[in-house]
Scaffold this active site. Structure first.
Site, PDB file in Angstrom:
ATOM      1  N   HIS A 180       4.414  72.256  44.880  1.00 23.20           N
ATOM      2  CA  HIS A 180       5.351  73.377  44.930  1.00 23.20           C
ATOM      3  C   HIS A 180       4.665  74.707  45.256  1.00 23.20           C
ATOM      4  O   HIS A 180       5.331  75.746  45.366  1.00 23.20           O
ATOM      5  CB  HIS A 180       6.105  73.497  43.605  1.00 23.20           C
ATOM      6  CG  HIS A 180       7.140  72.418  43.400  1.00 23.20           C
ATOM      7  ND1 HIS A 180       6.849  71.087  43.492  1.00 23.20           N
ATOM      8  CD2 HIS A 180       8.469  72.490  43.127  1.00 23.20           C
ATOM      9  CE1 HIS A 180       7.935  70.380  43.263  1.00 23.20           C
ATOM     10  NE2 HIS A 180       8.944  71.205  43.045  1.00 23.20           N
ATOM     11  N   ASN A 184       9.574  76.273  36.413  1.00 15.73           N
ATOM     12  CA  ASN A 184      11.027  76.383  36.426  1.00 15.73           C
ATOM     13  C   ASN A 184      11.430  77.602  35.612  1.00 15.73           C
ATOM     14  O   ASN A 184      11.186  77.667  34.410  1.00 15.73           O
ATOM     15  CB  ASN A 184      11.631  75.114  35.819  1.00 15.73           C
ATOM     16  CG  ASN A 184      12.959  74.766  36.437  1.00 15.73           C
ATOM     17  OD1 ASN A 184      13.649  75.644  36.948  1.00 15.73           O
ATOM     18  ND2 ASN A 184      13.322  73.493  36.394  1.00 15.73           N
ATOM     19  N   TYR A 205      30.692 117.734  49.917  1.00 20.15           N
ATOM     20  CA  TYR A 205      30.584 116.670  48.915  1.00 20.15           C
ATOM     21  C   TYR A 205      29.156 116.427  48.428  1.00 20.15           C
ATOM     22  O   TYR A 205      28.931 116.079  47.267  1.00 20.15           O
ATOM     23  CB  TYR A 205      31.127 115.363  49.489  1.00 20.15           C
ATOM     24  CG  TYR A 205      32.623 115.299  49.651  1.00 20.15           C
ATOM     25  CD1 TYR A 205      33.440 116.375  49.312  1.00 20.15           C
ATOM     26  CD2 TYR A 205      33.217 114.148  50.161  1.00 20.15           C
ATOM     27  CE1 TYR A 205      34.813 116.307  49.473  1.00 20.15           C
ATOM     28  CE2 TYR A 205      34.590 114.070  50.329  1.00 20.15           C
ATOM     29  CZ  TYR A 205      35.386 115.157  49.989  1.00 20.15           C
ATOM     30  OH  TYR A 205      36.738 115.077  50.155  1.00 20.15           O
ATOM     31  N   GLU A 240      19.997  70.700  45.217  1.00 15.20           N
ATOM     32  CA  GLU A 240      20.110  72.122  44.891  1.00 15.20           C
ATOM     33  C   GLU A 240      20.916  72.775  46.019  1.00 15.20           C
ATOM     34  O   GLU A 240      20.373  73.380  46.941  1.00 15.20           O
ATOM     35  CB  GLU A 240      18.719  72.735  44.732  1.00 15.20           C
ATOM     36  CG  GLU A 240      17.962  72.088  43.576  1.00 15.20           C
ATOM     37  CD  GLU A 240      16.459  72.299  43.623  1.00 15.20           C
ATOM     38  OE1 GLU A 240      15.998  73.115  44.441  1.00 15.20           O
ATOM     39  OE2 GLU A 240      15.752  71.630  42.852  1.00 15.20           O
TER      40      GLU A 240
END
Length: 542
Positions: free
Chosen positions: A104, A216, A300, A433
């Site tokens: 990962h 995770n 403004y 996922e």
């Protein structure tokens, strides 16, 4: 005039007003953005209590029991993502955890700052220390060692989709636990193997679920949110102060900031901003000089500062509230509740912070947008006594004309960055996922926008100071007068063209160092002035 110079200005202000604790008990006490920043700086010491460590041991033992019984539980004895139905043997469960960190670790792009990586580490320690993740005590202690010894892992900035957690950046953050990756150690980026040689450390052997528990979670998103909260708050304070100076320079009316006006539309941010500007202009001779002028109302960008700055403050407050929930949550998966209940759910999904960060990005962009409008207004030459382009001898001189080109470019760039990352989702993990938050992109974009706003505000600071000069010998409120004097110690009044880029760089540095904020607080303290600002605690602490 005493100017407090800060090397870490954003942090120190919160130390002063929040009175940060000397120690913080991970996993047990309530973590805030200010405390997390205090730990990162080293002003607060993060510790584990024996009660916390016992909860961690119990959770770790529950994982061991699951492995021993052979019950099928995601991430403990199964593969990950689309491989969730692939059973892993008891013998291979430890190899699985090491493999997940390596497979990962696919981040790309420039590394995030050491501060962000350190915040990620702090936030992850706190989440794991709650005792719902099955992490081993030895792993948690090694993470704390990295924090205390300033051996901060190198984490690439790109690669997370914000669910299932910030997998890629967290994988890089924890590669050093198993002897891989790189660390920023004592100001030098070195391979983890070299760190081990220098310190005598050895790689850890991760137990069941540990690799998954480490990677995770939402700590990449949350760490960015901590910095967004910090930097946006300072931009908001600067916007009020610089806007008040521009109001004086252009002889704007004070009536739009009247307390009674904002009581009939009582948004917290609006009331707070109006009160700040009333305080800053208290005792102004400039206001008194044009109190009976024939101008009916201002444009403004001057008149609606409470409404526009206030709306951005409301967005900041929303982020603050959501972030505190996230900082004290368990965001990995599965979550081990007790001996009988382990839940595979979606606490890792970054949507709650992703949407809030996109909102904060828009809020920051609008600060820059209205600031650019005030800069443009200052150049028009429609305010009595203030020449066109803020310079008397124009023609041969362009005056401040081109500075507004830069602010316009930055404001436009910010608008292009405001598309909400959380509005997009690309399925990953072979469809397992199938909806992701993209919150990591939300956080990165929000910081980029705020940095652009700092540059825009620096240009407004220069133009406001130039306009302010034409009000002399009249004086403003004591605070704004002191700010103007301070700016003139750094940048002189411009009678002719010069390399204005140098002035802009000075303005940016002044804002980023927080010198104006420090000056304001110092002057108010010496003069025994108090902020007439509703909702002070909500907006001035985090």
């Amino acid at each position: 005039m005493v100017i407090i110079k800060l090397s870490w200005y954003l942090y120190l202000f919160n130390v002063l007003i929040m009175q940060l604790p000397e120690t913080f008990h991970f996993g047990e006490e309530h973590l805030t953005a200010g405390i997390a920043l205090g730990i990162a700086k080293g002003a607060v010491k993060g510790v584990f209590s024996e009660n916390c460590l016992q909860k961690v041991r119990t959770s770790s033992q529950r994982v061991e029991n699951i492995v021993a019984k052979g019950d099928t539980v995601y991430g403990i004895n199964t593969g990950f993502g689309p491989l969730c139905n692939t059973k892993i043997s008891r013998e291979d469960t430890k190899i699985l955890q090491s493999n997940i960190l390596q497979s990962h670790s696919v981040g790309v792009g420039e590394p995030i700052s050491q501060k962000l990586a350190k915040l990620m580490l702090i936030l992850k320690i706190h989440a794991l220390a709650k005792g719902y993740s099955g992490i081993a005590e030895t792993t948690l202690q090694r993470m704390l060692w990295h924090l205390e010894n300033d051996a901060i892992p190198v984490v690439p900035s790109q690669g997370s989709v914000g669910a299932s957690g910030d997998l890629a950046p967290l994988s890089h953050l924890f590669l050093p636990l198993i002897g891989l990756g790189k660390v920023d150690y004592k100001g030098e980026v070195i391979p983890t193997g070299e760190l081990f040689v220098k310190t005598g450390l050895k790689p850890l052997e991760l137990g069941p679920k540990e690799g998954l528990a480490l990677i995770n979670g939402t700590q990449f998103i949350a760490a960015h949110a901590v910095l967004v909260l910090q930097k946006l708050q300072y931009a908001l304070r600067h916007a009020d102060i610089i806007g008040a100076m521009m109001l004086e320079g252009l002889q704007g009316s004070m009536k739009p900031f009247h307390e009674k006006l904002h009581e009939v539309r009582p948004f917290k941010g609006n009331q707070h901003v109006a009160g700040r500007i009333r305080t800053l202009l208290q005792g102004s001779e400039i206001l008194e000089d044009h109190i009976d002028c024939e101008r009916v109302q201002d444009p403004y960008s001057l008149r609606c500062m409470p409404q526009v700055h206030g709306a951005s403050r409301n967005a900041w407050l929303h982020l603050k509230e959501l972030l505190e929930v996230e900082l004290n949550s368990v965001t990995d998966n599965p979550v081990i509740i007790d001996d009988e209940l382990t839940i595979s759910g979606g606490n890792f999904h970054g949507q709650p912070l992703a949407m809030a960060l996109d909102y904060a990005a828009l809020a920051a962009s609008e600060l820059g947008n209205i600031s650019d409008r005030r800069i443009y207004l200052a150049l028009e030459g429609n305010s009595p006594g203030v020449p066109k382009l803020l310079m008397q001898d124009t023609g041969i001189n362009s005056g401040y004309m081109i500075l507004q080109y830069t602010s316009a470019a930055l404001a436009s760039e910010n608008k292009s960055l405001c598309f909400p990352a959380s509005a997009d989702s690309i399925p990953t993990s072979l469809g397992q996922e199938d909806h992701v938050s993209m919150g990591s992109i939300s956080g990165r974009k929000a910081l980029q926008i705020i940095e652009n706003v700092e540059k825009i505000l620096s240009i407004e600071l220069l133009t406001a100071a130039q306009a302010f000069e034409y009000r002399k010998p009249l004086k403003s409120g004591v605070v704004l007068d002191e700010i103007h004097k301070f700016i003139r110690t750094k940048v002189s009044f411009a009678e002719n063209d010069r390399v204005f880029a140098d002035d802009i760089e000075m303005g940016i540095a002044t804002i980023q160092k927080g010198e104006i904020i420090d000056l304001v607080e110092g002057v108010m303290k010496r003069k025994n002035l108090e902020w007439n600002t509703p909702h002070q605690e909500a907006f001035e602490t985090y």
